[in-house]
Design a protein around this motif. Structure first.
Motif, PDB file in Angstrom:
ATOM      1  N   GLU A 172      -1.291   7.807   2.840  1.00  0.00           N
ATOM      2  CA  GLU A 172      -1.624   8.985   2.023  1.00  0.00           C
ATOM      3  C   GLU A 172      -0.378   9.937   2.111  1.00  0.00           C
ATOM      4  O   GLU A 172       0.052  10.084   3.205  1.00  0.00           O
ATOM      5  CB  GLU A 172      -2.860   9.419   2.571  1.00  0.00           C
ATOM      6  CG  GLU A 172      -3.390  10.745   2.040  1.00  0.00           C
ATOM      7  CD  GLU A 172      -4.445  11.148   2.769  1.00  0.00           C
ATOM      8  OE1 GLU A 172      -5.210  12.324   2.044  1.00  0.00           O
ATOM      9  OE2 GLU A 172      -5.168  10.685   3.928  1.00  0.00           O
ATOM     10  N   HIS A 173      -0.208  10.683   1.401  1.00  0.00           N
ATOM     11  CA  HIS A 173       0.562  12.119   1.385  1.00  0.00           C
ATOM     12  C   HIS A 173      -0.122  13.063   0.465  1.00  0.00           C
ATOM     13  O   HIS A 173      -0.747  12.675  -0.527  1.00  0.00           O
ATOM     14  CB  HIS A 173       1.943  11.935   0.982  1.00  0.00           C
ATOM     15  CG  HIS A 173       2.922  11.489   1.890  1.00  0.00           C
ATOM     16  ND1 HIS A 173       3.166  12.003   2.911  1.00  0.00           N
ATOM     17  CD2 HIS A 173       3.945  10.398   1.819  1.00  0.00           C
ATOM     18  CE1 HIS A 173       4.123  11.469   3.774  1.00  0.00           C
ATOM     19  NE2 HIS A 173       4.601  10.522   2.991  1.00  0.00           N
ATOM     20  N   THR A 203       1.060  -1.216  -0.085  1.00  0.00           N
ATOM     21  CA  THR A 203      -0.058   0.057  -0.043  1.00  0.00           C
ATOM     22  C   THR A 203       0.842   1.237   0.068  1.00  0.00           C
ATOM     23  O   THR A 203       0.546   2.126  -0.934  1.00  0.00           O
ATOM     24  CB  THR A 203      -0.916   0.039   1.251  1.00  0.00           C
ATOM     25  OG1 THR A 203      -1.502  -1.251   1.272  1.00  0.00           O
ATOM     26  CG2 THR A 203      -2.080   1.279   1.160  1.00  0.00           C
ATOM     27  N   GLU A 204       1.936   1.283   0.891  1.00  0.00           N
ATOM     28  CA  GLU A 204       2.735   2.554   0.859  1.00  0.00           C
ATOM     29  C   GLU A 204       3.537   2.663  -0.291  1.00  0.00           C
ATOM     30  O   GLU A 204       3.706   3.800  -0.976  1.00  0.00           O
ATOM     31  CB  GLU A 204       3.890   2.301   2.034  1.00  0.00           C
ATOM     32  CG  GLU A 204       4.359   3.681   2.270  1.00  0.00           C
ATOM     33  CD  GLU A 204       5.472   3.579   3.368  1.00  0.00           C
ATOM     34  OE1 GLU A 204       6.166   4.574   3.765  1.00  0.00           O
ATOM     35  OE2 GLU A 204       5.701   2.462   4.017  1.00  0.00           O
ATOM     36  N   GLU A 205       4.131   1.618  -0.948  1.00  0.00           N
ATOM     37  CA  GLU A 205       4.910   1.658  -2.060  1.00  0.00           C
ATOM     38  C   GLU A 205       4.078   1.939  -3.309  1.00  0.00           C
ATOM     39  O   GLU A 205       4.471   2.999  -4.042  1.00  0.00           O
ATOM     40  CB  GLU A 205       5.619   0.530  -2.480  1.00  0.00           C
ATOM     41  CG  GLU A 205       6.798   0.318  -1.407  1.00  0.00           C
ATOM     42  CD  GLU A 205       7.803   1.315  -1.147  1.00  0.00           C
ATOM     43  OE1 GLU A 205       8.074   1.827  -2.528  1.00  0.00           O
ATOM     44  OE2 GLU A 205       8.348   1.532  -0.201  1.00  0.00           O
ATOM     45  N   SER A 206       2.685   1.504  -3.554  1.00  0.00           N
ATOM     46  CA  SER A 206       1.875   2.144  -4.477  1.00  0.00           C
ATOM     47  C   SER A 206       1.559   3.608  -4.411  1.00  0.00           C
ATOM     48  O   SER A 206       1.414   4.271  -5.402  1.00  0.00           O
ATOM     49  CB  SER A 206       0.671   1.269  -4.359  1.00  0.00           C
ATOM     50  OG  SER A 206      -0.218   1.727  -3.236  1.00  0.00           O
ATOM     51  N   ILE A 248      -2.669  11.861  -2.185  1.00  0.00           N
ATOM     52  CA  ILE A 248      -2.784  10.604  -2.890  1.00  0.00           C
ATOM     53  C   ILE A 248      -2.805   9.574  -1.797  1.00  0.00           C
ATOM     54  O   ILE A 248      -2.108   9.351  -1.122  1.00  0.00           O
ATOM     55  CB  ILE A 248      -1.430  10.473  -3.721  1.00  0.00           C
ATOM     56  CG1 ILE A 248      -1.141  11.618  -4.897  1.00  0.00           C
ATOM     57  CG2 ILE A 248      -1.034   8.845  -4.223  1.00  0.00           C
ATOM     58  CD1 ILE A 248       0.039  11.367  -5.539  1.00  0.00           C
ATOM     59  N   GLU A 249      -3.730   8.459  -1.937  1.00  0.00           N
ATOM     60  CA  GLU A 249      -4.093   7.756  -0.744  1.00  0.00           C
ATOM     61  C   GLU A 249      -4.661   6.508  -1.283  1.00  0.00           C
ATOM     62  O   GLU A 249      -5.758   6.243  -1.043  1.00  0.00           O
ATOM     63  CB  GLU A 249      -4.906   8.279   0.134  1.00  0.00           C
ATOM     64  CG  GLU A 249      -6.237   9.005  -0.346  1.00  0.00           C
ATOM     65  CD  GLU A 249      -7.213   9.583   0.740  1.00  0.00           C
ATOM     66  OE1 GLU A 249      -7.286   9.090   1.907  1.00  0.00           O
ATOM     67  OE2 GLU A 249      -7.852  10.646   0.766  1.00  0.00           O
ATOM     68  N   PRO A 250      -3.882   5.626  -1.567  1.00  0.00           N
ATOM     69  CA  PRO A 250      -4.119   4.206  -1.888  1.00  0.00           C
ATOM     70  C   PRO A 250      -4.829   3.416  -0.491  1.00  0.00           C
ATOM     71  O   PRO A 250      -4.189   3.658   0.508  1.00  0.00           O
ATOM     72  CB  PRO A 250      -3.089   3.306  -2.516  1.00  0.00           C
ATOM     73  CG  PRO A 250      -2.143   4.067  -1.787  1.00  0.00           C
ATOM     74  CD  PRO A 250      -2.405   5.539  -1.656  1.00  0.00           C
TER      75      PRO A 250
END
Length: 278
Positions: free
Chosen positions: A242-243, A128-131, A210-212
């Motif tokens: 998310e960032h 999730t973080e890397e996506s 951006i938040e998958p």
């Protein structure tokens, strides 16, 4: 309409983003077995007060917390309370936001509580973080909104499948524009829907969150009776990262990352924009 920010406004958003980063640091340290999600909310409130910042979640549409605390199979919008006690082996996504001089920051992290987590959960959070970072790397001048969606989905689909068969990319929630409000146009899907076209062109001054959100099973969710808490339909656990990111003339700036995104963007051969706050 997509709001285009000036460099001065982006600097205000960077200030708000650094408050969000401080909230996450404090909440991560406080997310220990025995703590309640209300305890984390109070930690976040203290950080906001220390930085003379306002929460952008509290009161938003009637939301009763300073942060969202989403445990295990809760995807997003978990309400902090005194009844939800964290236990070793839990995972919790902490979605936090702050306002400085009317400008917003918004970011989320997934935190592992205590010990005893299955390797599959660590991999869920990593993917999730890397996506998310793949999406950040696609947020550059000249690209279109769909290029971010494509990067997020593409990264997820290239990863080894979990035992459940595949990662569920949550369909009903996604990223968004951010600036003078927390949620603004455009809506950002974490997968490609060709019916939506390519979306607006990315130009300097565009700021997006951006938040998958991924689950270990279904992409389908439902909302509980409190009208906020979102859970996976099949009860599988989920992760949320998310960032908030700005496009500048000098490149992308990750507003809610302490280093502005320099280290992670360097892995993609991208130079992050200079920090407007030095």
């Amino acid at each position: 309409m997509v709001e285009i920010k000036t460099p001065e406004q982006i600097a205000k958003m960077r200030a708000a983003g650094l408050v969000v980063a401080a909230m996450h640091k404090a909440c991560r340290e406080a997310a220990v077995p025995g703590a309640t999600t209300k305890d984390l909310d109070q930690v976040a409130a203290k950080v906001l007060a220390e930085h003379d910042a306002k929460p952008n979640f509290l009161g938003y549409g009637g939301f009763p917390g300073n942060i969202c605390t989403s445990v295990n199979d809760v995807v997003v919008h978990g309400i902090p309370d005194t009844q939800t006690v964290l236990a070793s082996g839990d995972i919790i996504s902490i979605d936090a936001g702050a306002i400085i001089d009317g400008w917003h920051g918004d970011a989320a992290i997934t935190v592992f509580v205590g010990e005893g987590h299955a390797a599959e959960l660590h991999e869920l959070s990593r993917v999730t973080e890397e996506s998310m970072w793949a999406g950040v790397a696609a947020m550059r001048k000249g690209n279109r909104l769909v290029d971010i969606s494509k990067a997020v989905e593409g990264y997820v689909r290239r990863q080894p499948r979990p035992s459940s068969g595949k990662y569920g990319i949550i369909e009903d929630y996604g990223g968004h524009g951010i600036g003078s409000q927390m949620h603004m146009d455009p809506h950002l899907l974490n997968y490609v829907d060709r019916r939506r076209g390519r979306g607006p062109k990315l130009v300097p001054g565009v700021c997006l969150a951006i938040e998958p959100m991924l689950s270990l099973g279904t992409p389908k969710t439902h909302v509980l009776a409190d009208e906020w808490t979102v859970k996976t339909d099949d009860g599988t656990w989920s992760s949320h990262w998310e960032h908030s990111v700005a496009i500048t003339e000098q490149g992308p700036l990750v507003l809610t990352a302490p280093d502005g995104g320099k280290a992670k963007l360097a892995e993609y051969g991208i130079t992050a924009a200079p920090d407007p706050l030095g």
